[in-house]
Design a protein around this motif. Structure first.
Motif, mmCIF file in Angstrom:
data_model
loop_
_atom_site.group_PDB
_atom_site.id
_atom_site.type_symbol
_atom_site.label_atom_id
_atom_site.label_comp_id
_atom_site.label_asym_id
_atom_site.label_seq_id
_atom_site.Cartn_x
_atom_site.Cartn_y
_atom_site.Cartn_z
ATOM 1 N N ARG A 1 10.920 5.894 6.078
ATOM 2 C CA ARG A 1 9.599 6.297 6.408
ATOM 3 C C ARG A 1 8.976 5.688 7.652
ATOM 4 O O ARG A 1 9.740 5.018 8.496
ATOM 5 C CB ARG A 1 8.718 5.361 5.108
ATOM 6 C CG ARG A 1 9.180 5.813 3.969
ATOM 7 C CD ARG A 1 8.526 5.166 2.708
ATOM 8 N NE ARG A 1 8.650 3.659 2.780
ATOM 9 C CZ ARG A 1 7.773 2.895 2.422
ATOM 10 N NH1 ARG A 1 6.701 3.411 1.863
ATOM 11 N NH2 ARG A 1 7.997 1.414 2.577
ATOM 12 N N HIS A 2 7.787 5.831 8.153
ATOM 13 C CA HIS A 2 7.309 5.480 9.380
ATOM 14 C C HIS A 2 5.857 4.847 9.391
ATOM 15 O O HIS A 2 5.116 5.307 8.255
ATOM 16 C CB HIS A 2 7.753 6.388 10.492
ATOM 17 C CG HIS A 2 6.679 7.486 10.408
ATOM 18 N ND1 HIS A 2 6.794 8.507 9.383
ATOM 19 C CD2 HIS A 2 5.729 7.830 11.189
ATOM 20 C CE1 HIS A 2 5.828 9.406 9.865
ATOM 21 N NE2 HIS A 2 5.023 9.033 10.824
ATOM 22 N N ALA B 1 0.822 -1.367 0.073
ATOM 23 C CA ALA B 1 0.037 -0.186 0.155
ATOM 24 C C ALA B 1 0.765 1.111 -0.084
ATOM 25 O O ALA B 1 0.391 2.272 -0.539
ATOM 26 C CB ALA B 1 -0.933 -0.044 1.273
ATOM 27 N N THR B 2 2.180 1.199 0.416
ATOM 28 C CA THR B 2 3.111 2.170 0.515
ATOM 29 C C THR B 2 4.059 2.342 -0.546
ATOM 30 O O THR B 2 5.015 2.905 -0.387
ATOM 31 C CB THR B 2 3.371 2.468 2.025
ATOM 32 O OG1 THR B 2 4.040 1.339 2.255
ATOM 33 C CG2 THR B 2 2.269 2.624 2.921
ATOM 34 N N ASP B 3 3.971 1.263 -1.468
ATOM 35 C CA ASP B 3 5.029 1.203 -2.431
ATOM 36 C C ASP B 3 5.059 2.358 -3.408
ATOM 37 O O ASP B 3 4.924 2.025 -4.415
ATOM 38 C CB ASP B 3 4.909 -0.215 -3.113
ATOM 39 C CG ASP B 3 6.048 -0.618 -3.766
ATOM 40 O OD1 ASP B 3 7.155 0.029 -3.579
ATOM 41 O OD2 ASP B 3 6.094 -1.687 -4.558
ATOM 42 N N THR C 1 0.830 15.267 8.775
ATOM 43 C CA THR C 1 0.928 15.001 7.276
ATOM 44 C C THR C 1 0.529 16.141 6.454
ATOM 45 O O THR C 1 -0.229 16.701 6.691
ATOM 46 C CB THR C 1 0.390 13.682 6.881
ATOM 47 O OG1 THR C 1 -1.104 13.799 7.054
ATOM 48 C CG2 THR C 1 0.481 12.544 7.380
ATOM 49 N N ALA C 2 1.267 16.279 5.188
ATOM 50 C CA ALA C 2 0.704 17.550 4.209
ATOM 51 C C ALA C 2 -0.316 16.982 3.284
ATOM 52 O O ALA C 2 -1.183 17.488 3.296
ATOM 53 C CB ALA C 2 1.835 17.829 3.298
ATOM 54 N N HIS C 3 -0.520 15.552 3.036
ATOM 55 C CA HIS C 3 -1.424 15.014 2.007
ATOM 56 C C HIS C 3 -1.563 13.505 2.736
ATOM 57 O O HIS C 3 -0.924 12.993 3.324
ATOM 58 C CB HIS C 3 -0.705 14.881 0.581
ATOM 59 C CG HIS C 3 -0.521 16.296 0.000
ATOM 60 N ND1 HIS C 3 0.781 16.867 0.134
ATOM 61 C CD2 HIS C 3 -1.123 17.069 -0.731
ATOM 62 C CE1 HIS C 3 0.757 17.702 -0.468
ATOM 63 N NE2 HIS C 3 -0.379 18.197 -0.867
ATOM 64 N N CYS D 1 4.494 7.714 5.050
ATOM 65 C CA CYS D 1 3.798 7.257 6.521
ATOM 66 C C CYS D 1 2.634 6.564 6.232
ATOM 67 O O CYS D 1 1.762 6.548 5.169
ATOM 68 C CB CYS D 1 3.263 8.750 7.148
ATOM 69 S SG CYS D 1 2.584 8.366 8.804
ATOM 70 N N LEU D 2 2.692 5.355 6.835
ATOM 71 C CA LEU D 2 1.404 4.491 7.017
ATOM 72 C C LEU D 2 0.482 4.574 8.205
ATOM 73 O O LEU D 2 1.296 4.423 9.133
ATOM 74 C CB LEU D 2 2.014 3.120 6.522
ATOM 75 C CG LEU D 2 0.733 1.759 6.720
ATOM 76 C CD1 LEU D 2 -0.259 2.027 5.609
ATOM 77 C CD2 LEU D 2 1.513 0.535 6.694
ATOM 78 N N VAL D 3 -0.495 4.683 8.063
ATOM 79 C CA VAL D 3 -1.620 4.793 9.098
ATOM 80 C C VAL D 3 -2.156 3.698 9.040
ATOM 81 O O VAL D 3 -2.864 3.407 8.052
ATOM 82 C CB VAL D 3 -2.152 6.207 9.369
ATOM 83 C CG1 VAL D 3 -3.428 5.851 10.398
ATOM 84 C CG2 VAL D 3 -1.474 7.493 9.245
#
Length: 132
Positions: free
Chosen positions: A77-78, A38-40, A115-117, A46-48
Motif C-alpha cells: 500500500r502507500h 486507520a488503514t487496517d 483513487t477510485a473511492h 492508500c493513506l492520505v
C-alpha cells in the motif's frame, strides 16, 4: 516537493487522516500506530495524511511518518502527505532528502485524484491533548 514527481498508481480506496496539534517525541509513536490503524482494512490501499492543522513537528514526527510509510509499502500500500502546514513544510524542506521518501501534495483533493473511492477520517490524534 510535489507528488507529481513521484510514480502514482490507481488505488481502490483511500483514507484521509487529518492530524492536528503537535507531533514530537512524546507522541510520534502513537501517531504511527493511529495512522496504521486507520488503514487496517484489506480494501484500503492508500493513506492520505492531511497535515494542514499541525502546529509543530520535530524530527521524531518525521521518523514516525517514515516508519508508517515503510510498513505500508511493505504491505503493498502507500501513503502520501497533503497540505503541509508552515511548520511541517519547514522540516520537509530541510536538506534531508525527504522529497525522495514522500509524495507531498499541496491540497488533499490533488492527493485523491488517483483513487477510485475515498473515505475521510478525522484523526483521533492530536499532539496537544492526546487521544480523545
Amino acid at each position: 516537493m510535489s507528488g507529481q514527481s513521484q510514480e502514482s498508481f490507481p488505488c481502490g480506496e483511500a483514507v484521509v487522516f487529518a492530524v492536528r496539534g503537535e507531533i514530537d517525541i512524546a507522541n510520534a509513536t502513537q501517531l504511527c500506530a493511529a495512522l496504521l490503524h486507520a488503514t487496517d482494512r484489506p480494501e484500503c490501499h492508500c493513506l492520505v495524511v492531511d497535515l494542514s492543522r499541525v502546529e509543530f513537528m520535530d524530527v521524531s514526527g518525521v521518523r514516525a511518518l517514515i516508519e508508517c510509510c515503510r510498513v505500508m509499502t511493505w504491505e503493498g500500500r502507500h501513503m502520501v502527505l497533503a497540505e503541509p502546514s508552515a511548520a511541517v513544510e519547514r522540516i520537509l524542506s530541510a536538506p534531508l532528502g525527504l522529497d525522495r521518501v514522500f509524495e507531498v501534495y499541496p491540497i488533499v483533493e490533488a492527493a485523491l485524484v488517483h483513487t477510485a473511492h475515498q473515505r475521510y477520517e478525522e484523526g483521533p490524534f492530536t499532539g496537544v491533548r492526546g487521544y480523545e
